[in-house]
Design a protein around this motif. Structure first.
Motif, short mmCIF file in Angstrom:
data_model
loop_
_atom_site.label_atom_id
_atom_site.label_comp_id
_atom_site.label_asym_id
_atom_site.label_seq_id
_atom_site.Cartn_x
_atom_site.Cartn_y
_atom_site.Cartn_z
N ARG A 135 31.92 56.97 32.10
CA ARG A 135 32.57 55.67 31.88
C ARG A 135 34.08 55.81 31.92
O ARG A 135 34.78 54.97 32.49
CB ARG A 135 32.13 55.08 30.53
CG ARG A 135 30.69 54.63 30.48
CD ARG A 135 30.44 53.63 29.36
NE ARG A 135 30.89 54.11 28.07
CZ ARG A 135 30.17 54.86 27.25
NH1 ARG A 135 28.95 55.25 27.61
NH2 ARG A 135 30.63 55.25 26.08
N GLN A 159 44.11 50.36 41.43
CA GLN A 159 45.03 49.26 41.17
C GLN A 159 46.47 49.69 41.36
O GLN A 159 47.31 48.90 41.79
CB GLN A 159 44.81 48.74 39.74
CG GLN A 159 45.21 47.28 39.56
CD GLN A 159 44.29 46.34 40.35
OE1 GLN A 159 43.09 46.58 40.47
NE2 GLN A 159 44.86 45.27 40.90
N ARG A 188 36.59 47.39 28.41
CA ARG A 188 35.16 47.15 28.64
C ARG A 188 34.35 48.43 28.56
O ARG A 188 33.27 48.47 27.97
CB ARG A 188 34.97 46.50 30.02
CG ARG A 188 33.51 46.16 30.36
CD ARG A 188 33.43 45.51 31.73
NE ARG A 188 33.60 46.46 32.81
CZ ARG A 188 32.60 47.20 33.34
NH1 ARG A 188 31.37 47.09 32.85
NH2 ARG A 188 32.83 48.03 34.34
N LEU A 189 34.88 49.48 29.17
CA LEU A 189 34.13 50.73 29.28
C LEU A 189 34.30 51.66 28.08
O LEU A 189 33.42 52.46 27.77
CB LEU A 189 34.54 51.48 30.56
CG LEU A 189 34.15 50.80 31.87
CD1 LEU A 189 34.89 51.43 33.03
CD2 LEU A 189 32.65 50.89 32.07
N LYS A 222 41.65 45.57 31.04
CA LYS A 222 40.33 44.96 30.84
C LYS A 222 39.22 45.98 31.10
O LYS A 222 38.22 46.03 30.37
CB LYS A 222 40.17 43.74 31.74
CG LYS A 222 38.85 43.01 31.57
CD LYS A 222 38.77 41.80 32.48
CE LYS A 222 37.44 41.06 32.31
NZ LYS A 222 37.35 39.88 33.21
N GLU A 223 39.38 46.78 32.14
CA GLU A 223 38.34 47.76 32.49
C GLU A 223 38.26 48.87 31.44
O GLU A 223 37.16 49.29 31.06
CB GLU A 223 38.62 48.35 33.88
CG GLU A 223 37.48 49.15 34.46
CD GLU A 223 36.27 48.30 34.88
OE1 GLU A 223 35.38 48.86 35.55
OE2 GLU A 223 36.20 47.11 34.53
N TYR A 224 39.39 49.33 30.96
CA TYR A 224 39.38 50.34 29.89
C TYR A 224 38.73 49.77 28.64
O TYR A 224 37.92 50.43 27.98
CB TYR A 224 40.80 50.83 29.58
CG TYR A 224 41.25 51.97 30.47
CD1 TYR A 224 41.02 53.30 30.11
CD2 TYR A 224 41.91 51.74 31.67
CE1 TYR A 224 41.42 54.35 30.92
CE2 TYR A 224 42.32 52.78 32.49
CZ TYR A 224 42.07 54.09 32.11
OH TYR A 224 42.48 55.12 32.91
N THR A 235 39.59 52.99 38.45
CA THR A 235 40.12 51.62 38.53
C THR A 235 41.63 51.64 38.45
O THR A 235 42.32 50.94 39.21
CB THR A 235 39.54 50.75 37.40
OG1 THR A 235 38.12 50.66 37.54
CG2 THR A 235 40.14 49.35 37.43
N GLN A 273 35.19 56.12 35.53
CA GLN A 273 35.20 54.83 36.22
C GLN A 273 36.47 54.06 35.88
O GLN A 273 37.11 53.45 36.76
CB GLN A 273 33.97 54.00 35.84
CG GLN A 273 33.92 52.65 36.57
CD GLN A 273 32.67 51.86 36.27
OE1 GLN A 273 31.66 52.41 35.85
NE2 GLN A 273 32.74 50.55 36.46
N ALA A 274 36.87 54.07 34.61
CA ALA A 274 38.09 53.38 34.20
C ALA A 274 39.31 54.01 34.86
O ALA A 274 40.23 53.30 35.31
CB ALA A 274 38.23 53.43 32.68
#
Length: 239
Positions: free
Chosen positions: A127, A138, A231-232, A227-229, A134, A130-131
Motif C-alpha cells: 500500500r 504526479q 486513503r492507503l 488524498k492517496e496517502y 502516485t 502504491q502511494a
C-alpha cells in the motif's frame, strides 16, 4: 536499545501489528541523517532500508551530465528503499537527505525476509508503494504542466506534511537541484511567495507563515498525492 516511542514517530512502523512490531524492534538501528547525506547512489546495492522520523529524504534521478530532478520525497510517512522488496537489489535513483533529522534503519536481508512472510507487513508495504508511485507520477505531470511557482508550493506542502514543525532548513541550490531548475528561478519563486506573505526565507531557512495560502496557490497535484496517502495509509498515532 531502540526507543519504541521514537521509532513509532514513523507512521509505517507505528502501523505494524504488535507481533511484527515486537519482532522488528530489536533489529531497528537509530541513525542521524544530516543534511545532504547520500543514503544510496543509483545502481548500488542497497544494504539497508530507512525509516525517517524527523528527517526528509529526496529521491533524485541524476542525468549523465550531473543534472538532477526530484521524483519523490519520503519522510515520517514511509521508508526509503522499496526496490529491496519489489524484486531488485538496486534502484536508478539517488536518495539524499533534504532536511536533517533522525530515523531508523533495518538491514536489507531482514526486510526481504519480513516481506516474504506474505503477511500483514507485505500488504502494508505494498500500500505504501502504491502511494509512493502516485507521488512519482504526479510529480512528472506537475513538472511538465505547471508553473515553477505551483511546483514550489507543492514541494513545500509535501515537505511540511513530513515534518513536525513549520520550518525547513534548505539552500536554494538544493531546491533547484530537486526541482530541476536554475537557482535563479528558485530565488524568484521564493521571493514571490515571501512578498505574498506565505513564507519567510532567510539564510537557508524557510518558515511557512500561511499554509492555507500555499494550498490555494498550488496546483491540483498536491491534493491528489495527499488524498492517496491518506486513503492507503491512515495515520496510527505512536503509543
Amino acid at each position: 536499545m531502540t526507543d519504541s516511542r521514537d521509532a513509532k514517530k514513523n507512521h509505517l512502523l507505528a502501523a505494524l501489528p504488535d507481533a511484527e512490531w515486537q519482532r522488528w524492534l530489536p533489529q531497528l538501528e537509530w541513525v542521524e541523517m544530516p543534511l545532504g547525506e547520500v543514503l544510496y547512489e543509483a545502481g548500488k546495492t542497497l544494504e539497508h532500508v530507512y525509516f525517517p522520523t524527523t528527517s526528509i529524504v529526496s529521491l533524485l534521478y541524476v542525468m549523465e551530465d550531473g543534472a538532477s530532478a526530484e521524483i519523490a520525497v519520503v519522510g515520517n510517512e514511509g521508508l526509503v528503499g522499496i526496490s529491496l522488496f519489489m524484486g531488485g537489489e538496486s534502484t536508478p535513483s539517488r536518495a539524499v537527505v533534504q532536511s536533517a533529522g533522525q530515523g531508523f534503519r533495518l538491514k536489507a536481508q531482514t526486510m526481504k525476509d519480513e516481506f516474504n512472510r506474505a503477511g500483514p507487513v507485505m500488504h502494508l508495504l505494498l500500500r505504501y508503494t502504491q502511494a509512493l508511485i502516485t507521488q512519482m507520477a504526479q510529480t512528472a505531470v506537475c513538472n511538465r504542466h505547471h508553473s515553477l511557482d505551483q511546483q514550489l508550493c507543492r514541494w513545500l506542502l509535501l515537505s511540511l506534511d513530513r515534518l513536525q514543525g513549520s520550518e525547513l532548513v534548505m539552500t536554494q541550490e538544493l531546491i533547484a537541484n530537486m526541482l530541476g531548475v536554475r537557482r535563479e528561478g528558485v530565488t524568484e519563486g521564493a521571493l514571490k511567495l515571501q512578498e505574498a506573505g506565505l513564507i519567510r526565507y532567510a539564510r537557508g531557512r524557510i518558515s511557512v507563515l500561511d499554509r492555507p495560502g500555499l494550498e490555494r496557490r498550488t496546483c491540483e497535484c498536491y491534493a491528489v498525492v495527499k488524498k492517496e496517502y491518506d486513503r492507503l495509509l491512515p495515520v496510527k498515532l505512536a503509543t
